[in-house]
Design a protein around this motif. Sequence first.
Motif, short mmCIF file in Angstrom:
data_model
loop_
_atom_site.label_atom_id
_atom_site.label_comp_id
_atom_site.label_asym_id
_atom_site.label_seq_id
_atom_site.Cartn_x
_atom_site.Cartn_y
_atom_site.Cartn_z
N GLU A 1 -20.76 -52.44 8.05
CA GLU A 1 -20.05 -53.56 8.66
C GLU A 1 -20.17 -53.46 10.17
O GLU A 1 -19.45 -53.48 10.05
CB GLU A 1 -19.46 -54.55 7.75
N ALA A 2 -20.91 -54.33 10.39
CA ALA A 2 -20.87 -54.83 12.11
C ALA A 2 -20.74 -56.06 12.56
O ALA A 2 -19.82 -56.13 13.20
CB ALA A 2 -21.65 -54.52 12.60
N MET A 3 -20.72 -57.19 11.23
CA MET A 3 -20.39 -58.23 11.38
C MET A 3 -20.33 -59.19 10.36
O MET A 3 -21.14 -58.99 9.72
CB MET A 3 -21.05 -58.45 12.82
N ASP B 1 -26.29 -47.18 15.92
CA ASP B 1 -26.48 -47.52 16.58
C ASP B 1 -25.04 -48.87 16.62
O ASP B 1 -25.04 -49.35 18.01
CB ASP B 1 -27.61 -47.80 17.11
N GLY B 2 -24.73 -49.52 15.66
CA GLY B 2 -23.35 -50.19 15.97
C GLY B 2 -24.41 -51.29 15.51
O GLY B 2 -23.67 -52.75 16.07
N PHE B 3 -25.95 -51.24 16.66
CA PHE B 3 -26.26 -52.85 15.46
C PHE B 3 -26.06 -53.57 14.26
O PHE B 3 -27.15 -52.79 13.38
CB PHE B 3 -27.93 -52.74 16.62
N PRO B 4 -25.64 -54.44 14.41
CA PRO B 4 -26.64 -55.41 12.70
C PRO B 4 -27.90 -55.43 12.10
O PRO B 4 -28.64 -55.93 13.07
CB PRO B 4 -26.05 -56.37 12.90
N HIS B 5 -29.16 -54.43 11.81
CA HIS B 5 -30.22 -54.85 11.86
C HIS B 5 -30.69 -54.56 10.30
O HIS B 5 -31.27 -55.25 9.92
CB HIS B 5 -30.52 -53.45 11.77
N PHE B 6 -29.61 -54.55 9.50
CA PHE B 6 -29.53 -54.94 8.14
C PHE B 6 -28.97 -55.74 8.00
O PHE B 6 -27.10 -56.15 7.95
CB PHE B 6 -29.91 -54.17 7.40
N TRP B 7 -29.19 -57.62 7.00
CA TRP B 7 -28.49 -58.30 6.48
C TRP B 7 -28.64 -58.36 5.36
O TRP B 7 -29.43 -59.05 4.65
CB TRP B 7 -28.74 -59.46 7.35
N PRO C 1 -20.89 -65.33 2.52
CA PRO C 1 -21.02 -65.05 3.84
C PRO C 1 -22.43 -64.42 4.30
O PRO C 1 -22.77 -64.20 2.84
CB PRO C 1 -20.04 -63.74 3.30
N VAL C 2 -22.91 -64.19 5.29
CA VAL C 2 -23.40 -63.37 5.38
C VAL C 2 -23.66 -62.63 6.37
O VAL C 2 -22.40 -62.30 7.04
CB VAL C 2 -25.40 -64.39 6.54
N ILE C 3 -23.72 -61.45 6.09
CA ILE C 3 -23.08 -59.84 6.65
C ILE C 3 -24.35 -59.04 7.12
O ILE C 3 -25.29 -59.21 6.47
CB ILE C 3 -22.56 -58.93 5.38
N GLY C 4 -23.71 -58.63 7.82
CA GLY C 4 -25.04 -57.69 8.85
C GLY C 4 -24.46 -56.51 9.28
O GLY C 4 -23.13 -55.70 8.92
N LEU C 5 -24.98 -55.41 8.33
CA LEU C 5 -24.69 -53.62 8.56
C LEU C 5 -25.64 -53.24 9.64
O LEU C 5 -26.68 -53.38 9.79
CB LEU C 5 -25.15 -53.18 6.98
N ALA C 6 -25.18 -51.89 10.31
CA ALA C 6 -25.39 -51.81 11.07
C ALA C 6 -25.31 -50.16 10.87
O ALA C 6 -24.57 -49.58 10.16
CB ALA C 6 -24.27 -51.29 12.40
#
Length: 127
Positions: free
Chosen positions: A30-32, A48-54, A40-45
């Motif tokens: 989980e990145a954010m 690279d640490g960037f949330p590409h998958f939400w 919740p809206v959850i961004g996975l990374a």
Amino acid sequence: MLDHLGIPCADPEAAAAFYTTAFAPLGFREAMRYDTPAGPVIGLAGADGFPHFWLAPHDGSTVGEVHVAFTAPDRAAVDAVHAAATAAGYEVLHAPRVFPEYHPGYYGTFLRDPDGNNAEAVHHTSG
């Protein structure tokens, strides 16, 4: 081509648990997250640490399954995703194998996420 992708989920927390457990061998975390009135809206990374998958809550009106495939660095990582999913009791649609109908070096495993979507780990080789 894609910067990020979001999919609707009945329970984003359960979906996040699925993806961060089954795809942990690919570095998923989980990145954010941010809260909305619907949940919740959850961004996975990945690495690279960037949330590409939400993962976002839906209102129950979605129809059909989404298919998403995540790149694995090698066949061992595909096998590790399968092992992690199996250990967690998740549904496996296809165990790791070569799918020559796609191309001779297509090696993947396919899983069912909590919302009925088809989630895949895949590695491509030339042979």
